[in-house]
Each structure stands twice: as structure tokens, then as C-alpha cells.
Design a protein around this motif. Structure first.
Motif, PDB file in Angstrom:
ATOM      1  N   ASN A 214     -41.802   5.332 -31.682  1.00 12.90           N
ATOM      2  CA  ASN A 214     -40.829   5.999 -32.723  1.00 12.90           C
ATOM      3  C   ASN A 214     -39.701   6.712 -31.824  1.00 12.90           C
ATOM      4  O   ASN A 214     -38.376   6.415 -31.661  1.00 12.90           O
ATOM      5  CB  ASN A 214     -41.162   6.874 -33.614  1.00 12.90           C
ATOM      6  CG  ASN A 214     -40.162   7.278 -34.533  1.00 12.90           C
ATOM      7  OD1 ASN A 214     -39.325   8.211 -34.385  1.00 12.90           O
ATOM      8  ND2 ASN A 214     -39.935   6.231 -35.844  1.00 12.90           N
TER       9      ASN A 214
ATOM     10  N   VAL B 235     -35.837   5.325 -30.983  1.00 15.28           N
ATOM     11  CA  VAL B 235     -35.157   6.287 -31.767  1.00 15.28           C
ATOM     12  C   VAL B 235     -33.658   5.646 -32.114  1.00 15.28           C
ATOM     13  O   VAL B 235     -33.087   5.922 -33.376  1.00 15.28           O
ATOM     14  CB  VAL B 235     -34.952   7.738 -31.184  1.00 15.28           C
ATOM     15  CG1 VAL B 235     -34.026   7.529 -29.982  1.00 15.28           C
ATOM     16  CG2 VAL B 235     -34.614   8.628 -32.532  1.00 15.28           C
ATOM     17  N   LYS B 236     -32.985   4.909 -31.071  1.00 15.40           N
ATOM     18  CA  LYS B 236     -31.636   4.368 -31.282  1.00 15.40           C
ATOM     19  C   LYS B 236     -31.695   3.187 -32.551  1.00 15.40           C
ATOM     20  O   LYS B 236     -30.808   3.124 -33.300  1.00 15.40           O
ATOM     21  CB  LYS B 236     -31.074   4.026 -30.225  1.00 15.40           C
ATOM     22  CG  LYS B 236     -30.619   5.162 -29.367  1.00 15.40           C
ATOM     23  CD  LYS B 236     -29.542   4.477 -28.218  1.00 15.40           C
ATOM     24  CE  LYS B 236     -28.849   5.696 -27.347  1.00 15.40           C
ATOM     25  NZ  LYS B 236     -28.063   5.248 -26.419  1.00 15.40           N
TER      26      LYS B 236
ATOM     27  N   VAL C 229     -34.147   2.964 -34.712  1.00 18.24           N
ATOM     28  CA  VAL C 229     -34.442   3.726 -35.969  1.00 18.24           C
ATOM     29  C   VAL C 229     -33.201   4.081 -36.964  1.00 18.24           C
ATOM     30  O   VAL C 229     -33.000   3.922 -38.175  1.00 18.24           O
ATOM     31  CB  VAL C 229     -35.278   4.781 -35.689  1.00 18.24           C
ATOM     32  CG1 VAL C 229     -35.765   5.587 -37.056  1.00 18.24           C
ATOM     33  CG2 VAL C 229     -36.660   4.153 -35.299  1.00 18.24           C
ATOM     34  N   LYS C 230     -32.355   4.776 -35.828  1.00 17.16           N
ATOM     35  CA  LYS C 230     -31.115   5.286 -36.444  1.00 17.16           C
ATOM     36  C   LYS C 230     -30.153   4.230 -37.072  1.00 17.16           C
ATOM     37  O   LYS C 230     -29.478   4.279 -38.007  1.00 17.16           O
ATOM     38  CB  LYS C 230     -30.159   6.261 -35.492  1.00 17.16           C
ATOM     39  CG  LYS C 230     -31.337   7.622 -35.563  1.00 17.16           C
ATOM     40  CD  LYS C 230     -30.637   8.623 -34.608  1.00 17.16           C
ATOM     41  CE  LYS C 230     -31.207  10.072 -34.354  1.00 17.16           C
ATOM     42  NZ  LYS C 230     -31.403  10.541 -35.789  1.00 17.16           N
TER      43      LYS C 230
ATOM     44  N   ARG D 153     -33.720   4.036 -40.648  1.00 14.86           N
ATOM     45  CA  ARG D 153     -35.073   4.051 -40.917  1.00 14.86           C
ATOM     46  C   ARG D 153     -35.830   5.321 -40.887  1.00 14.86           C
ATOM     47  O   ARG D 153     -36.935   5.353 -40.632  1.00 14.86           O
ATOM     48  CB  ARG D 153     -35.656   2.806 -40.457  1.00 14.86           C
ATOM     49  CG  ARG D 153     -35.444   1.353 -40.748  1.00 14.86           C
ATOM     50  CD  ARG D 153     -35.709   0.886 -42.140  1.00 14.86           C
ATOM     51  NE  ARG D 153     -36.952   0.448 -41.877  1.00 14.86           N
ATOM     52  CZ  ARG D 153     -37.897   0.148 -43.043  1.00 14.86           C
ATOM     53  NH1 ARG D 153     -37.441   0.202 -44.248  1.00 14.86           N
ATOM     54  NH2 ARG D 153     -39.179  -0.339 -42.844  1.00 14.86           N
ATOM     55  N   GLU D 154     -34.962   6.486 -40.633  1.00 14.48           N
ATOM     56  CA  GLU D 154     -35.797   7.572 -40.399  1.00 14.48           C
ATOM     57  C   GLU D 154     -36.575   8.098 -41.397  1.00 14.48           C
ATOM     58  O   GLU D 154     -37.733   8.483 -41.148  1.00 14.48           O
ATOM     59  CB  GLU D 154     -34.475   8.724 -40.230  1.00 14.48           C
ATOM     60  CG  GLU D 154     -33.600   8.516 -39.182  1.00 14.48           C
ATOM     61  CD  GLU D 154     -32.355   7.883 -39.531  1.00 14.48           C
ATOM     62  OE1 GLU D 154     -31.410   8.040 -38.838  1.00 14.48           O
ATOM     63  OE2 GLU D 154     -32.358   7.123 -40.596  1.00 14.48           O
ATOM     64  N   LYS D 155     -36.290   7.921 -42.861  1.00 10.77           N
ATOM     65  CA  LYS D 155     -37.452   8.506 -43.809  1.00 10.77           C
ATOM     66  C   LYS D 155     -38.520   7.531 -43.589  1.00 10.77           C
ATOM     67  O   LYS D 155     -39.675   7.979 -43.851  1.00 10.77           O
ATOM     68  CB  LYS D 155     -36.627   8.120 -45.202  1.00 10.77           C
ATOM     69  CG  LYS D 155     -37.519   8.521 -46.402  1.00 10.77           C
ATOM     70  CD  LYS D 155     -36.822   8.590 -47.643  1.00 10.77           C
ATOM     71  CE  LYS D 155     -37.582   8.939 -48.810  1.00 10.77           C
ATOM     72  NZ  LYS D 155     -36.879   8.794 -50.247  1.00 10.77           N
TER      73      LYS D 155
ATOM     74  N   GLU E 232     -39.718   6.035 -41.060  1.00 12.97           N
ATOM     75  CA  GLU E 232     -40.805   6.734 -39.786  1.00 12.97           C
ATOM     76  C   GLU E 232     -41.463   7.915 -40.067  1.00 12.97           C
ATOM     77  O   GLU E 232     -42.332   7.989 -39.584  1.00 12.97           O
ATOM     78  CB  GLU E 232     -39.739   6.316 -38.684  1.00 12.97           C
ATOM     79  CG  GLU E 232     -39.178   5.120 -38.002  1.00 12.97           C
ATOM     80  CD  GLU E 232     -40.352   4.075 -37.640  1.00 12.97           C
ATOM     81  OE1 GLU E 232     -41.482   4.687 -37.267  1.00 12.97           O
ATOM     82  OE2 GLU E 232     -40.106   2.903 -37.996  1.00 12.97           O
ATOM     83  N   ILE E 233     -40.563   8.719 -40.506  1.00  8.16           N
ATOM     84  CA  ILE E 233     -41.351   9.898 -40.902  1.00  8.16           C
ATOM     85  C   ILE E 233     -42.331   9.676 -42.022  1.00  8.16           C
ATOM     86  O   ILE E 233     -43.646  10.539 -41.685  1.00  8.16           O
ATOM     87  CB  ILE E 233     -39.972  11.039 -41.599  1.00  8.16           C
ATOM     88  CG1 ILE E 233     -39.057  11.399 -40.788  1.00  8.16           C
ATOM     89  CG2 ILE E 233     -40.842  12.181 -42.235  1.00  8.16           C
ATOM     90  CD1 ILE E 233     -37.851  12.000 -41.270  1.00  8.16           C
TER      91      ILE E 233
END
Length: 581
Positions: A198, A202-203, A205-206, A210-212, A214-215
Motif C-alpha cells: 500500500n 500510495v500514488k 491509491v490516491k 481508494r484510500e477508504k 485500503e484502510i
């Protein structure tokens, strides 16, 4: 654990001095209750004040012994644990570095990080603390039992009455804790993998918002980790308080029975006090035995995971008498080469004769085997069937280091380390001069942007080259490969992020270099391959077309179709349009 314990052989001197220091400290501790007994019975009750000075002298000597050798014991065992952990990490990392590419196709980065990090640190805990405490406890328990029997066999039987129950509870809990720690170790590796992937992506994901997601994914793994840790805690709190209670019960029983024996003059007050002191040397080992089993279970699981990696052998064997060619020309021949990965046939009956210094371009559909074909040249994998030769020598007979030193590769993934530009370039050649760096950067068309940076070659770039554009990373990777000045150069789709003008200039520099290398170019653009001496078009692991640019156009096959698609607008221009242009 046997393999881990074998590391102690390299540090027997440290271990022996540590054990000797421990024995002296234990001896001093065991002497104190006896001195206390003499003080109470002979001085306080017997009024023999003449021996006070001797007793004070003995206490002073005991204090000095405990101070000096206690420090030495702690230092030596800590040193032993840290050193062995360091060696385990070095051995493990060296072994991992020597494993074949196929191993890394199946193993997650996070799992390997857990083995090199947390599991190796568990080895340090057991070597520096666990084994020391185990030896101490056995010594205290054994010697204290003998001394207790000397004072009063009756009281000793009372004191030991709860010990079998404590031992049974400890053994029973160990089996359950072993299983839990094994599962905890596996799950922590999965948790680390999730976090590592993750953070690395991270780039992406952002970019996809899709932050939520991955969290929540991380929380799911973390919740399972919580459940496993709580399962361990429940086992621990189920047995440990019972051990604590039985230990305290033993003290209560000894105090009651001992008081009665004092009243009936079976033992003296001094002996009862000494007995109680020795009893604690019996109780503490039994209490810590459960904690030690906890530590040993954790280390046993870690050692097992580490051993599983150390037992993996490389599938690419380096010939013991491998040939080290003095002057590699770069002539390659592939005869009936096939490669199967798992159950999938990736390459099928490849035959090629490539002259030294020639340029071979490879095109084809995704998954057609282009990169795999290049991987066989450096023996990242071995061909399942057929033979590959370098200057007439079978690759399997060539020294592996000499073979890979003769190849410079720019992979699809433009990987750069979190370091300066200069150090990234020198990864290709550690002793490269400033002139060599500048020449390679110029050939890779990276001079303009590197010179434009405030710190130039000393510019720090982020992890995996973050902070640079895709094209800049590719050009630095190409420069890094050129610095090696190897006879074989492989560009695996490494110009895809470059604009056509930069790509043209870069390839022109390669074609007209001072020394002609055997060059392989994997690309999807006709502009990148049209000047190659030989162009291959691959499909389903087979070479379906081969020839130079004009020959393939005349065949009007797959290559011609791509040419028409990419140059459609140009082909539709009339002669008048071309003249006006």
C-alpha cells in the motif's frame, strides 16, 4: 533451533566467560541466605558479636562480586545475542540475495522483511536473554533444592508439593502457545505485505481514490492480528495467575509449617529465614518458566520460518568449474529453446543466431514471451529444453558472475534507489569516473535535465525515483546500464515513456557508439525498432516473423499491420501534401 544454536560455536569464548560470570553471581546469591542464617542464630540470638566484622567483610565481597560479574554477565550475554542476531540477518539476507528469480515470483516482500526483521530480532531475545535466564533458573532451582533439603527435608517436601502442578500447567500451556505463535508469525508477514504494498503504491491509491478501501483492507488484517494476539493473551492469563497462586501458596505453607517447626525446636529462626530466601529462588524459576516457554515458543516459530528460507536452494546452479571467457564478443545462438513455467508453455522452439555487435528488436503481443526470452540470456531462468550459447560456449558452462557482468539490462520497471543520482548511476559501475558518468548521461539524453538540477549529480531522489518523470527515470536507468560497458545490452521496453524525438536521438547514440554492442530492443513502436539489423515478431511464445524493416513490410504480415496503424496518418498523405510539408 539447532541451526540457530550452531551460531554459538563461533562465540564460545564469550559464552563461556558469560556462563562463568553467571555462576559467580549465582554463588554469591546463594551465599547470602546462609550468611543471614549465621547472623540471626549466632549474632542476634547467640550474642557472638566477634564475628560481625567477618560477616560484614563477606557481605562486602558478595556485593563486589555481584556488581562486577553481574555487569559482565549482562554485557556478555547481550553482546552474544546481538552478534548472533546480526549474523543470522547477514546469513539470511545473503541467502535471499542468492536465490533464483523463480523464488521471488512466489514470495511477498513483506514476508521476507518480517523474517529479516522481527524474526531475527526474536533470535536476539532468546540468545541474549532467554538462554541466560533458563540456565540461571535451572541452577537456582537445582542448588536451592539441595540447600533446602539440608535445612529441613520436611519443609522441602511442603515447598515442592505445588511444583508438579505448576510444571504440568506450564507444559500444557506451551503446546497451545506454540500453535498460536506460529499463526501470529505467518499473519504478521501478511500484515507487513499489505502495508508495504500500500505504501509503495500510495500514488495509485490516491489517484483512484481508494484510500477508504485500503484502510478497510488493512483494518481487516489488523483485526485478525488483534484476535490472534488476544488468543495468546487468553491462554497466558488462563495459566499464569494459577502458577502465581500456587507459588504464593507454597510460601504460605512453608511459613505455617516452618513456624511450627521453630516452636518445637526442629529448626532455628535463622534456618527458617534462610529457607524462605532459598524458597524464593525456587519459586521465581517456576514463575519465569512459563514466561520463558512463552519466549521459546515465539522464537521457535521465528526460527522455523527462517530455516524454511535457508533450506530453499537456488534453481540456477553455477558451474563449479565455470568458464570465465577472457574476451566476450557477444555472439549468441539459441537452438530449439523452449521454456515452461509451471504448466504454461512460455517459449516454444526458439532458434536464433545473433552476430556480435548486431541489433535485434523484438515486438509482439503482451505475454508473447519477449521479456522471458531476454531473462534466459542472463540465466535468470534456465531453458526447459534446448541450448543457448555465448561465443560458442553453453551458458550453463559459463561462470554466472562473468555471464551477468557481460550483460547490461534496462528492465521494464525503472527502479531507482533512494539515493543521489551519482550513486544510482554508479550502481552500474562502482568505480566509474566523473567523465564516464557524464558520457553515459549524455548518450542516454539525460544531460540536459541532470545539469538543470540544483545539486546536479548530488541530487537526492525519492524511493523508486519519485520526484522524476517517467522519461527521466528511464533515461537514468539507461545511463546506469551504459556505464557497465558490457558487450550485451538489453532494453526491455525502456523507451516507452520517452517522446519520439528523444527516443530517436537516444537510439541514434546507441547505433553510432564507440564500441558496437550486441543490443536487444523490446518495444511497441516501429520508430524504435525500424533500424535494427533483425526484427522479431512474437506470438504465443513463438517467433512468427523475422527480418529487417523492409523485409517485414514486404511480407505484409503482423509487422506490416502495426506499421500501417502507427503511420496511418502519414500514409494517407498525398504526394502534394508531402511536397507542401
Amino acid at each position: 533451533m539447532k541451526k540457530i544454536l550452531s551460531y554459538v560455536k563461533n562465540h564460545l569464548g564469550v559464552a563461556i566467560f558469560g556462563i562463568v560470570s553467571m555462576i559467580l553471581v549465582i554463588s554469591a546469591d546463594l551465599t547470602i541466605p546462609y550468611v543471614t542464617e549465621i547472623f540471626i542464630d549466632d549474632v542476634l540470638r547467640g550474642k557472638n558479636y566477634e564475628i560481625i566484622n567477618k560477616i560484614l567483610f563477606i557481605i562486602g565481597c558478595i556485593s563486589l562480586i555481584k556488581f562486577f560479574f553481574g555487569y559482565l554477565k549482562e554485557y556478555l550475554f547481550d553482546y552474544l545475542g546481538i552478534t548472533i542476531s546480526k549474523e543470522v540477518k547477514e546469513t539470511l539476507f545473503k541467502h535471499i540475495e542468492g536465490l533464483s528469480f523463480s523464488y521471488f515470483d512466489k514470495v511477498n516482500t513483506g514476508e521476507l522483511m518480517s523474517r529479516v526483521g522481527e524474526d531475527a530480532d526474536n533470535i536476539m531475545d532468546i540468545m541474549g536473554f532467554g538462554f541466560r535466564l533458563l540456565i540461571e533458573n535451572i541452577a537456582y532451582f537445582g542448588i536451592a533444592s539441595v540447600l533446602l533439603l539440608r535445612i529441613s527435608p520436611t519443609l522441602t517436601l511442603v515447598a515442592l508439593s505445588t511444583m508438579p502442578i505448576i510444571a504440568y500447567i506450564t507444559i500444557k500451556s506451551e503446546k497451545k502457545i506454540d500453535d498460536v505463535y506460529d499463526r501470529i508469525s505467518d499473519h504478521i508477514a501478511e500484515l507487513n505485505t499489505t502495508a508495504q504494498e500500500n505504501i509503495a503504491g500510495v500514488k495509485l491509491v490516491k489517484a483512484f481514490g481508494r484510500e477508504k478501501h485500503e484502510i478497510l483492507k488493512f483494518l481487516k488484517y489488523n483485526s485478525k492480528n488483534f484476535d490472534l494476539q488476544m488468543e495468546h493473551t487468553k491462554i497466558w492469563i488462563k495459566f499464569f495467575p494459577l502458577e502465581e497462586f500456587l507459588g504464593n501458596l507454597s510460601v504460605v505453607l512453608v511459613t505455617c509449617v516452618g513456624g511450627i517447626l521453630v516452636i518445637y525446636n526442629k529448626i532455628t529462626v535463622g534456618q527458617l529465614v534462610a529457607f524462605t530466601s532459598y524458597l524464593w529462588m525456587l519459586i521465581w524459576p517456576m514463575r519465569e518458566f512459563g514466561w520463558l516457554m512463552n519466549l521459546f515458543s515465539r522464537t521457535k516459530a521465528s526460527a522455523g520460518k527462517i530455516n524454511n528460507i535457508l533450506e530453499v536452494s537456488t534453481t540456477i546452479e553455477n558451474s563449479k568449474e565455470g568458464i570465465v571467457p577472457q574476451n566476450i564478443e557477444g555472439e549468441l545462438s539459441l537452438k530449439n529453446v523452449s521454456f515452461t513455467y509451471g504448466e504454461k508453455n512460455v517459449l516454444d522452439n526458439i532458434n536464433l543466431n545473433i552476430k556480435a555487435g548486431s541489433t535485434v528488436a523484438i515486438m509482439g503481443t503482451t505475454g508473447s514471451g519477449k521479456s522471458t526470452l531476454m531473462a534466459l540470456l542472463g540465466r535468470n531462468y534456465d531453458a526447459t529444453e534446448g541450448e543457448i550459447t555465448l561465443d560458442g560456449i553453453n551458458l550453463k558452462d559459463v561462470n554466472l558472475k562473468a555471464l551477468r557482468d557481460s550483460i547490461s539490462i534496462v528492465p521494464q520497471d525503472s527502479f531507482l534507489f533512494s539515493d543521489t543520482i551519482e550513486n544510482n548511476l554508479k550502481y552500474g559501475k562502482n568505480n566509474a569516473t566523473k567523465e564516464e558518468l557524464e558520457k553515459a548521461v549524455e548518450l542516454a539524453c539525460a544531460k540536459e535535465f541532470v545539469d538543470g538540477l540544483k545539486d546536479g549529480y548530488d541530487t537526492l531522489i525519492g524511493e523508486r525515483g519519485l520526484g522524476l518523470s517517467g522519461g527521466q527515470k528511464q533515461r537514468l536507468c539507461i545511463a546506469r546500464a551504459l556505464i557497465r560497458d558490457s558487450k550485451i545490452l538489453i532494453l526491455d521496453d525502456s523507451t516507452s515513456a520517452l517522446d519520439m524525438e528523444t527516443e530517436y536521438q537516444l537510439l541514434k547514440n546507441l547505433y553510432h557508439g564507440d564500441t558496437k554492442k550486441t543490443t536487444f530492443i523490446i518495444a511497441h513502436r516501429i520508430s524504435a525498432v525500424k533500424n535494427a539489423d533483425m526484427i522479431l515478431y512474437m506470438e504465443d511464445g513463438k517467433i512468427v516473423e523475422r527480418g529487417n524493416h523492409q523485409e517485414l513490410l514486404n511480407k505484409k504480415g503482423k509487422y506490416f499491420e502495426i506499421y500501417q496503424t502507427q503511420f496511418k496518418d502519414f500514409l494517407e498523405l498525398s504526394d502534394e501534401d508531402v511536397a507542401n510539408f
